[in-house]
Design an enzyme around this catalytic site. Structure first.
Site, PDB file in Angstrom:
ATOM      1  N   ASP A  76       1.119  -1.299   0.171  1.00  0.00           N
ATOM      2  CA  ASP A  76       0.184  -0.211  -0.156  1.00  0.00           C
ATOM      3  C   ASP A  76       0.669   1.121   0.024  1.00  0.00           C
ATOM      4  O   ASP A  76       1.495   1.395   0.474  1.00  0.00           O
ATOM      5  CB  ASP A  76      -0.976   0.256   0.958  1.00  0.00           C
ATOM      6  N   HIS A  77       1.069   1.672  -1.255  1.00  0.00           N
ATOM      7  CA  HIS A  77       2.261   3.178  -1.165  1.00  0.00           C
ATOM      8  C   HIS A  77       1.730   4.130  -0.297  1.00  0.00           C
ATOM      9  O   HIS A  77       2.488   5.350  -0.055  1.00  0.00           O
ATOM     10  CB  HIS A  77       2.524   3.747  -2.965  1.00  0.00           C
TER      11      HIS A  77
ATOM     12  N   HIS B  43      -5.943   2.902   0.873  1.00  0.00           N
ATOM     13  CA  HIS B  43      -5.145   3.627   1.533  1.00  0.00           C
ATOM     14  C   HIS B  43      -5.996   4.385   2.557  1.00  0.00           C
ATOM     15  O   HIS B  43      -5.135   3.928   4.177  1.00  0.00           O
ATOM     16  CB  HIS B  43      -5.177   4.458   0.833  1.00  0.00           C
TER      17      HIS B  43
HETATM   18  C1  BG6 Z   1      -3.860   4.303  -6.969  1.00  0.00           C
HETATM   19  C2  BG6 Z   1      -5.579   5.188  -6.269  1.00  0.00           C
HETATM   20  O1  BG6 Z   1      -3.547   4.135  -5.506  1.00  0.00           O
HETATM   21  O2  BG6 Z   1      -3.659   5.679  -5.544  1.00  0.00           O
HETATM   22  C3  BG6 Z   1      -5.566   6.301  -7.690  1.00  0.00           C
HETATM   23  O3  BG6 Z   1      -5.938   3.869  -7.663  1.00  0.00           O
HETATM   24  C4  BG6 Z   1      -5.207   7.718  -7.014  1.00  0.00           C
HETATM   25  O4  BG6 Z   1      -6.640   5.892  -8.634  1.00  0.00           O
HETATM   26  C5  BG6 Z   1      -3.581   7.607  -6.048  1.00  0.00           C
HETATM   27  O5  BG6 Z   1      -4.804   8.606  -8.463  1.00  0.00           O
HETATM   28  C6  BG6 Z   1      -3.257   8.429  -5.608  1.00  0.00           C
HETATM   29  O6  BG6 Z   1      -2.201   8.458  -5.087  1.00  0.00           O
HETATM   30  P1  BG6 Z   1      -1.173   9.673  -4.631  1.00  0.00           P
HETATM   31  O7  BG6 Z   1      -0.375   9.164  -3.923  1.00  0.00           O
HETATM   32  O8  BG6 Z   1      -0.977  10.121  -5.653  1.00  0.00           O
HETATM   33  O9  BG6 Z   1      -2.078  10.796  -3.249  1.00  0.00           O
END
Ligand code: BG6
Length: 513
Positions: free
Chosen positions: A202-203, A266
């Site tokens: 989960d980034h 997330h």
């Molecule tokens: C991804 C989603 O996991 O996270 C995308 O699939 C979203 O839809 C993105 O745009 C948002 O990531 P961050 O790091 O830019 O907030």
């Protein structure tokens, strides 16, 4: 977890090597790490084998990946790239077909041998990365198993774990599309890998200020005593974006929507680190246990009541851009939401009665990810006779800015200098980059290094994923909620129904300026 331990030498096998994630995130992140720095370094020796159906040679793969790094890495230098490119290799084949595996095994052995990765002539440590369309996850996992690539068995309790090569797997989101499919995927993984070898990525957990939540709470004394139902009025977790869905509608988004794409994954993870009890130690299993306990204590809404606990919206057209329903590949009948807000409560001693509001959406007024902890107002207004409206000013508020700025703000009330006694709110602010400096790197890199170290602290346990689906499941099943989907103007703060969700509780969203 050993703090700052060096990642183990290994071969990273990326399934989906010609796909978007590899191109935009994975290779740029690995290249950034190859240049060293405060975020960690790649192990030495190390190799990457990209696997996908597109016929390519090693050199063609390197050339393609060079463009990716040039476009998406924080910075690029040709000499550094040449050194890194030597560890890139490619195997053309369909990872979901067993026929691809004899060749892949040969390639792993050859690359491992050439780069001194094979211990006593055997197989090297292997880190698989599923960067493919989710419908391929289970077939690929099954093929990895049938090909005999996972040979360690119960490595965690073996007498000499360091003597045998390990095999681990990183699984991208979406992890299932509902509770049922998430369970099925967990079972497919469990048939081939030990739970300890599974890294559900989960980034958001790679973001500095998300990781800082536990440090803020547990490396300080002043927050924890007030971090509970006696002092906290409510909590908001927001991740909103200005961009629309665009070309992702056709291949993914229209069958997912904001609740699945952002909230279930997330946002519940971000919330968990704000709300868990102190873990017994800063270590993966202890933190995972607390997250599971928290999710277990979530009050589940019934499908009938889901409409009162959530709001869905989708963006309309602007002068120059189409509405979501007009994007390529969208089936308006699906009623897919590009905005989701929900209210969650936890029936535990710390949080009973404190609502947590989560929201995420596309094409909104700002690109912001933040957590707001709103404290209650003081029990009395000592300054009433001076005409001060302490009871109208907001109570203390901690805002954790996760992106694009990184920092923490504490809203306090103060006396405005001058005659009389006028009170106003002001922020005590900590800007992370100003104070600590450092270069922002792609969150994927440090997370992948953790997997090479065998550190699952920032990854999700099987039970966490299933519990978070359980929290969202009634919303997914509610036809009334889907039918209530409201169109919001692009550039706005989302649908009126999301404002109403908080207004019913006498509260309002914190919309950053
Ligand atoms: C991804 C989603 O996991 O996270 C995308 O699939 C979203 O839809 C993105 O745009 C948002 O990531 P961050 O790091 O830019 O907030």
């Amino acid at each position: 977890m050993t703090p700052h331990s060096t990642p183990d030498p290994c071969v990273l096998v990326i399934f989906g090597a010609s796909g978007d994630l590899t191109h935009r995130k994975l290779i740029p992140a690995m290249y950034e790490l190859s240049r060293g720095g405060s975020h960690g370094e790649l192990p030495e020796p190390f190799a990457i084998i990209g696997v996908s159906r597109t016929p390519m040679t090693d050199q063609q793969f390197r050339d393609k990946m060079r463009d990716s790094a040039q476009q998406f890495a924080a910075s690029f230098d040709p000499a550094g790239w040449e050194a890194f490119a030597k560890c890139l290799h490619y195997h053309p084949g369909d990872g979901a077909s067993i026929d691809a595996y004899p060749g892949l095994i040969e390639k792993i052995k050859a690359v491992g041998g050439a780069r001194r990765l094979n211990k006593s002539g055997g197989m090297p440590n292997l880190l698989f990365y599923l960067s493919v369309s989710p419908h391929l996850y289970e077939p690929i996992i099954a093929c990895i198993g049938s090909a005999g690539l996972v040979e360690e068995g119960k490595r965690w309790c073996s007498l000499n774990p360091s003597e045998t090569p390990w095999q681990r797997i990183i699984v991208e989101k979406p992890f299932g599309t509902d509770l049922h499919s998430a369970r099925s995927l967990n079972m497919a993984l469990g048939r081939v890998f030990e739970e300890e070898a599974v890294y559900r990525i989960d980034h958001y957990l790679g973001k500095e200020l998300v990781q800082n939540s536990l440090v803020m709470r547990f490396a300080n004394t002043i927050f924890e005593p007030v971090w509970n139902r006696s002092y906290v009025d409510h909590v908001q977790v927001t991740a909103i974006e200005t961009l629309g869905v665009g070309s992702r509608a056709a291949n993914f988004y229209d069958t997912a929507g904001a609740l699945r794409d952002m909230v279930q994954s997330h946002l519940l993870q971000v919330l968990a680190l704000i709300a868990i009890e102190p873990p017994s130690e800063y270590e993966a299993a202890a933190i995972m246990r607390e997250k599971i306990k928290l999710f277990n204590s979530a009050k589940t809404v019934s499908v009938e009541n889901a409409i009162h606990a959530a709001a869905f919206g989708r963006y309309g057209a602007s002068a120059s851009e189409p509405a979501y329903v007009e994007e390529n590949g969208v089936d308006p009948a699906r009623g897919t939401e590009t905005y989701a807000a929900m209210r969650v409560e936890f029936d535990n001693w710390r949080w009973a009665g404190v609502p947590f509001y989560l929201r995420s959406g596309k094409k909104l007024a700002a690109k912001v990810t933040e957590v707001v902890i709103q404290f209650k107002r003081p029990p009395i207004n000592l300054f009433q006779r001076f005409g001060n409206a302490v009871d109208r000013n907001p109570g203390n508020r901690i805002t954790i800015n996760i992106a694009p700025t990184e920092g923490i703000e504490l809203l306090v009330q103060g006396k405005v200098p001058g005659a009389g006694l006028r009170i106003d709110s002001a922020d005590l602010a900590l800007d992370y980059l100003d104070r600590f400096g450092g270069e922002k790197v792609e969150a994927y890199g440090p997370l992948i290094l953790d997997a090479m170290r065998g550190d699952r602290t920032l990854y999700k346990h099987r039970d966490e994923v299933e519990k978070s689906w359980r929290i969202c499941q009634p919303l997914l099943e509610s036809e009334a909620l889907r039918a209530s989907i409201e169109t919001y103007p692009p550039g706005s703060w989302g649908p009126a129904s999301a404002d109403a969700l908080l207004a019913r509780d006498g509260r309002a969203w914190h919309n950053p300026k």
